[in-house]
Scaffold this motif. Structure first.
Motif, PDB file in Angstrom:
ATOM      1  N   GLN A 179       0.813  -1.208   0.000  1.00  0.00           N
ATOM      2  CA  GLN A 179       0.000   0.000   0.000  1.00  0.00           C
ATOM      3  C   GLN A 179       0.849   1.262   0.000  1.00  0.00           C
ATOM      4  O   GLN A 179       0.497   2.264  -0.625  1.00  0.00           O
ATOM      5  CB  GLN A 179      -0.910   0.020   1.230  1.00  0.00           C
ATOM      6  CG  GLN A 179      -1.897  -1.118   1.308  1.00  0.00           C
ATOM      7  CD  GLN A 179      -2.751  -1.024   2.551  1.00  0.00           C
ATOM      8  OE1 GLN A 179      -3.937  -0.745   2.485  1.00  0.00           O
ATOM      9  NE2 GLN A 179      -2.147  -1.266   3.698  1.00  0.00           N
ATOM     10  N   VAL A 180       1.968   1.197   0.702  1.00  0.00           N
ATOM     11  CA  VAL A 180       2.810   2.380   0.864  1.00  0.00           C
ATOM     12  C   VAL A 180       3.294   2.911  -0.478  1.00  0.00           C
ATOM     13  O   VAL A 180       3.516   4.121  -0.644  1.00  0.00           O
ATOM     14  CB  VAL A 180       3.988   2.061   1.809  1.00  0.00           C
ATOM     15  CG1 VAL A 180       4.946   1.052   1.188  1.00  0.00           C
ATOM     16  CG2 VAL A 180       4.725   3.328   2.217  1.00  0.00           C
ATOM     17  N   PHE A 181       3.470   2.031  -1.472  1.00  0.00           N
ATOM     18  CA  PHE A 181       3.911   2.494  -2.797  1.00  0.00           C
ATOM     19  C   PHE A 181       2.919   3.497  -3.376  1.00  0.00           C
ATOM     20  O   PHE A 181       3.295   4.574  -3.843  1.00  0.00           O
ATOM     21  CB  PHE A 181       4.036   1.316  -3.766  1.00  0.00           C
ATOM     22  CG  PHE A 181       5.043   0.278  -3.373  1.00  0.00           C
ATOM     23  CD1 PHE A 181       6.160   0.600  -2.608  1.00  0.00           C
ATOM     24  CD2 PHE A 181       4.878  -1.040  -3.762  1.00  0.00           C
ATOM     25  CE1 PHE A 181       7.084  -0.361  -2.248  1.00  0.00           C
ATOM     26  CE2 PHE A 181       5.794  -2.010  -3.416  1.00  0.00           C
ATOM     27  CZ  PHE A 181       6.907  -1.677  -2.654  1.00  0.00           C
ATOM     28  N   TYR A 182       1.643   3.111  -3.342  1.00  0.00           N
ATOM     29  CA  TYR A 182       0.621   3.884  -4.055  1.00  0.00           C
ATOM     30  C   TYR A 182       0.152   5.104  -3.270  1.00  0.00           C
ATOM     31  O   TYR A 182      -0.091   6.164  -3.855  1.00  0.00           O
ATOM     32  CB  TYR A 182      -0.554   2.964  -4.399  1.00  0.00           C
ATOM     33  CG  TYR A 182      -0.102   1.729  -5.129  1.00  0.00           C
ATOM     34  CD1 TYR A 182       0.346   1.792  -6.443  1.00  0.00           C
ATOM     35  CD2 TYR A 182      -0.064   0.478  -4.487  1.00  0.00           C
ATOM     36  CE1 TYR A 182       0.793   0.659  -7.115  1.00  0.00           C
ATOM     37  CE2 TYR A 182       0.379  -0.650  -5.153  1.00  0.00           C
ATOM     38  CZ  TYR A 182       0.810  -0.557  -6.466  1.00  0.00           C
ATOM     39  OH  TYR A 182       1.260  -1.682  -7.110  1.00  0.00           O
ATOM     40  N   PHE A 228      10.492   5.241  -3.331  1.00  0.00           N
ATOM     41  CA  PHE A 228      11.781   5.124  -4.019  1.00  0.00           C
ATOM     42  C   PHE A 228      12.320   6.481  -4.467  1.00  0.00           C
ATOM     43  O   PHE A 228      13.393   6.557  -5.066  1.00  0.00           O
ATOM     44  CB  PHE A 228      11.649   4.200  -5.231  1.00  0.00           C
ATOM     45  CG  PHE A 228      11.188   2.816  -4.881  1.00  0.00           C
ATOM     46  CD1 PHE A 228      11.869   2.057  -3.945  1.00  0.00           C
ATOM     47  CD2 PHE A 228      10.062   2.266  -5.467  1.00  0.00           C
ATOM     48  CE1 PHE A 228      11.446   0.779  -3.598  1.00  0.00           C
ATOM     49  CE2 PHE A 228       9.630   0.997  -5.139  1.00  0.00           C
ATOM     50  CZ  PHE A 228      10.320   0.250  -4.205  1.00  0.00           C
ATOM     51  N   ASP A 229      11.557   7.537  -4.185  1.00  0.00           N
ATOM     52  CA  ASP A 229      12.012   8.889  -4.520  1.00  0.00           C
ATOM     53  C   ASP A 229      13.244   9.214  -3.673  1.00  0.00           C
ATOM     54  O   ASP A 229      13.250   8.968  -2.462  1.00  0.00           O
ATOM     55  CB  ASP A 229      10.891   9.889  -4.221  1.00  0.00           C
ATOM     56  CG  ASP A 229      11.109  11.225  -4.899  1.00  0.00           C
ATOM     57  OD1 ASP A 229      12.266  11.659  -4.991  1.00  0.00           O
ATOM     58  OD2 ASP A 229      10.116  11.836  -5.344  1.00  0.00           O
ATOM     59  N   PRO A 230      14.325   9.751  -4.269  1.00  0.00           N
ATOM     60  CA  PRO A 230      15.531  10.040  -3.488  1.00  0.00           C
ATOM     61  C   PRO A 230      15.370  11.171  -2.484  1.00  0.00           C
ATOM     62  O   PRO A 230      16.234  11.365  -1.623  1.00  0.00           O
ATOM     63  CB  PRO A 230      16.567  10.399  -4.565  1.00  0.00           C
ATOM     64  CG  PRO A 230      15.765  10.854  -5.739  1.00  0.00           C
ATOM     65  CD  PRO A 230      14.507  10.031  -5.699  1.00  0.00           C
ATOM     66  N   VAL A 231      14.290  11.944  -2.568  1.00  0.00           N
ATOM     67  CA  VAL A 231      14.087  13.041  -1.622  1.00  0.00           C
ATOM     68  C   VAL A 231      12.934  12.697  -0.684  1.00  0.00           C
ATOM     69  O   VAL A 231      12.091  11.852  -0.989  1.00  0.00           O
ATOM     70  CB  VAL A 231      13.794  14.372  -2.348  1.00  0.00           C
ATOM     71  CG1 VAL A 231      14.913  14.703  -3.324  1.00  0.00           C
ATOM     72  CG2 VAL A 231      12.455  14.323  -3.077  1.00  0.00           C
ATOM     73  N   ASP A 232      12.906  13.370   0.461  1.00  0.00           N
ATOM     74  CA  ASP A 232      11.815  13.235   1.413  1.00  0.00           C
ATOM     75  C   ASP A 232      10.762  14.267   1.052  1.00  0.00           C
ATOM     76  O   ASP A 232      10.911  15.456   1.343  1.00  0.00           O
ATOM     77  CB  ASP A 232      12.344  13.463   2.828  1.00  0.00           C
ATOM     78  CG  ASP A 232      11.257  13.331   3.895  1.00  0.00           C
ATOM     79  OD1 ASP A 232      10.083  13.190   3.519  1.00  0.00           O
ATOM     80  OD2 ASP A 232      11.589  13.383   5.093  1.00  0.00           O
ATOM     81  N   SER A 233       9.689  13.806   0.396  1.00  0.00           N
ATOM     82  CA  SER A 233       8.689  14.753  -0.090  1.00  0.00           C
ATOM     83  C   SER A 233       7.826  15.327   1.024  1.00  0.00           C
ATOM     84  O   SER A 233       6.967  16.164   0.765  1.00  0.00           O
ATOM     85  CB  SER A 233       7.799  14.076  -1.137  1.00  0.00           C
ATOM     86  OG  SER A 233       7.084  12.985  -0.586  1.00  0.00           O
TER      87      SER A 233
END
Length: 472
Positions: A41-44, A62-67
């Motif tokens: 779930q965390v992916f979506y 998997f984004d290299p930044v903390d959004s």
């Protein structure tokens, strides 16, 4: 009398769909409330979070930044359809939106997870609605394949509902399974309609629905060439229509498919520099799949009773994985799943990307383990062939009997209806793993085939093969 009979038939169909919605909805809602960090779930939800906050489709976790503290970067690992559906639900239900925001922030260490509500009700209702639509089109497909009887829609719909209800656990998560099953079922039905009563608009609709399916899960792009082959085969060998019409229908199908997938691929090229549906998706799946080539002869043989519904639950520990088949349980430390995931993560950490490496990795694996790779596909396909659990113990034998009967009577439509789903079963064995959740689309053909066999033994339920529809 004819009008009253038609009204009764339509009322029955509506009733079946409503029953499917209620049964599936109650089955899904009865499951425990999951934290939105549980499972995949965390992916979506993370991608939906980034869409909501920044209007950017990202790679989620998997984004290299903390959004949570800085703008997300564009990504393309996952398809855009399901995160967009989550975003739409967030805009409709602020309670769900807050649950998503809290879960993503807690996953990145900015909130205490205990303060986050485990609230998934609107998505679960949406899943039940999507599955009920799918049940309806499975029934319509049964009617298209066979001349209408009093029972074919009823049995196909009830079988599909029972099998889907057995999978309520997986549908209770905020994941893509319900959307995939719905889009695939609609695609298979619209393709049948186009084959039976050829018209450019019907092939256009089928191409568009397949495009949406591929934007939900990129691996379904494998169905594009398969579908073109089906259209050409049916046109030449079965319908015997002019070649120019076959070509026009194929072009129309391909054009609408491109119209749906093309903008996403163009966006990926502009934002990320890659003109494709996804990045790293196939490579990551294949690296994880290679871990299964380490299967021992004992595990190979035991996979057959292990994966058989009911039998495997009695003979093996599928919950904690404390027996000889522990490597088939994904959460055990030495499981095939974890071994493959660990290798994937190690390669990505060392090299940054998998796509540039995959050619060499495939060459090395095939050079040393090609025979193991081919053999292991057999138990993986066997294990994946049982979506619907214990219900499929009834459906699968009846489906096989229906295929044999279809071949004997030279009835092509059931075979063509089943071919895409069966080929996807083989693909998932070759590049995926043994979990049935990747092959839920088999429930449609299973249900249609089983309904045909059941109807053949009922009073006034004689089946008659239908090569071409007598009506659009």
């Amino acid at each position: 009398m004819a009008d009253r009979r038609l009204l009764a038939v339509r009322t029955t169909k509506v009733g079946i769909v409503l029953v499917a919605f209620l049964v599936l909805g109650l089955s899904i809602l009865s499951r425990p409330d999951w934290k939105l960090r549980d499972f995949d779930q965390v992916f979506y939800v993370t991608i939906a979070y980034d869409l909501d906050r920044y209007g950017v489709f990202s790679d989620g976790i998997f984004d290299p930044v903390d959004s949570s503290v800085q703008p997300a970067q564009p990504g393309m690992f996952f398809g855009p359809v399901f995160p967009a559906m989550i975003l739409a639900v967030m805009n409709l239900d602020q309670r769900f939106a807050e649950a998503v925001r809290c879960s993503v922030d807690s996953n990145r260490g900015h909130r205490d997870e205990s303060t986050c509500e485990a609230y998934e009700t609107p998505i679960r209702i949406l899943s039940a609605a999507l599955l009920a639509i799918a049940v309806a089109v499975v029934g319509f497909a049964a009617e298209l394949i066979f001349r209408r009887t009093q029972w074919i829609f009823l049995f196909a719909g009830l079988f599909a509902t029972a099998a889907l209800a057995s999978e309520a656990h997986i549908f209770s998560f905020v994941m893509t399974e319900s959307a995939i099953f719905a889009f695939y079922s609609v695609f298979a039905w619209t393709l049948l309609r186009a084959l039976i009563a050829p018209a450019a608009v019907r092939f256009a609709i089928a191409g568009a629905v397949l495009g949406l399916l591929c934007l939900t899960k990129p691996s379904f792009t494998a169905l594009f060439p398969i579908t073109i082959a089906i259209v050409v085969f049916f046109g030449f060998k079965i319908a015997k229509i002019p070649r120019n019409l076959i070509g026009a229908h194929s072009v129309m199908f391909a054009a609408t498919f491109a119209c749906i997938t093309g903008p996403w691929m163009a966006r990926n090229y502009v934002s990320i520099g890659k003109f494709s549906l996804t990045n790293e998706y196939a490579s990551a799946a294949l690296v994880e799949r290679f871990a299964y080539d380490d299967m021992t002869p004992q595990e190979f043989l035991l996979a057959f009773p292990y994966c058989a519904p009911g039998i495997g639950d009695l003979l093996f520990d599928k919950v904690y994985g404390t027996d000889s088949m522990h490597r088939f349980v994904f959460h055990t430390p030495a499981s095939f799943f974890h071994n493959g995931r660990d290798r994937r993560d190690a390669l990505r950490e060392q090299h940054g990307e998998l796509d540039p490496l995959i050619g060499r990795l495939v060459h090395d694996e095939m050079q040393t383990n090609w025979w193991r790779y081919l053999l292991v596909n057999i138990p993986l396909a066997w294990c994946g062939a049982w979506p619907g659990g214990i219900v499929t113990l009834l459906l699968l034998p009846l489906f096989i009997a229906s295929l044999l009967q279809a071949v004997r009577t030279r009835e092509p439509l059931l075979v063509l209806y089943a071919v895409p789903a069966v080929l996807m079963l083989g693909l998932h064995a070759a590049v995926g793993n043994h979990y049935t959740r990747y092959n839920l689309i088999l429930i449609g053909p299973y249900s249609v085939g089983a309904a045909w066999i059941i109807c053949s033994v009922l009073p006034y339920g004689r089946w008659r093969p239908r090569f071409l529809a007598s009506e659009p």
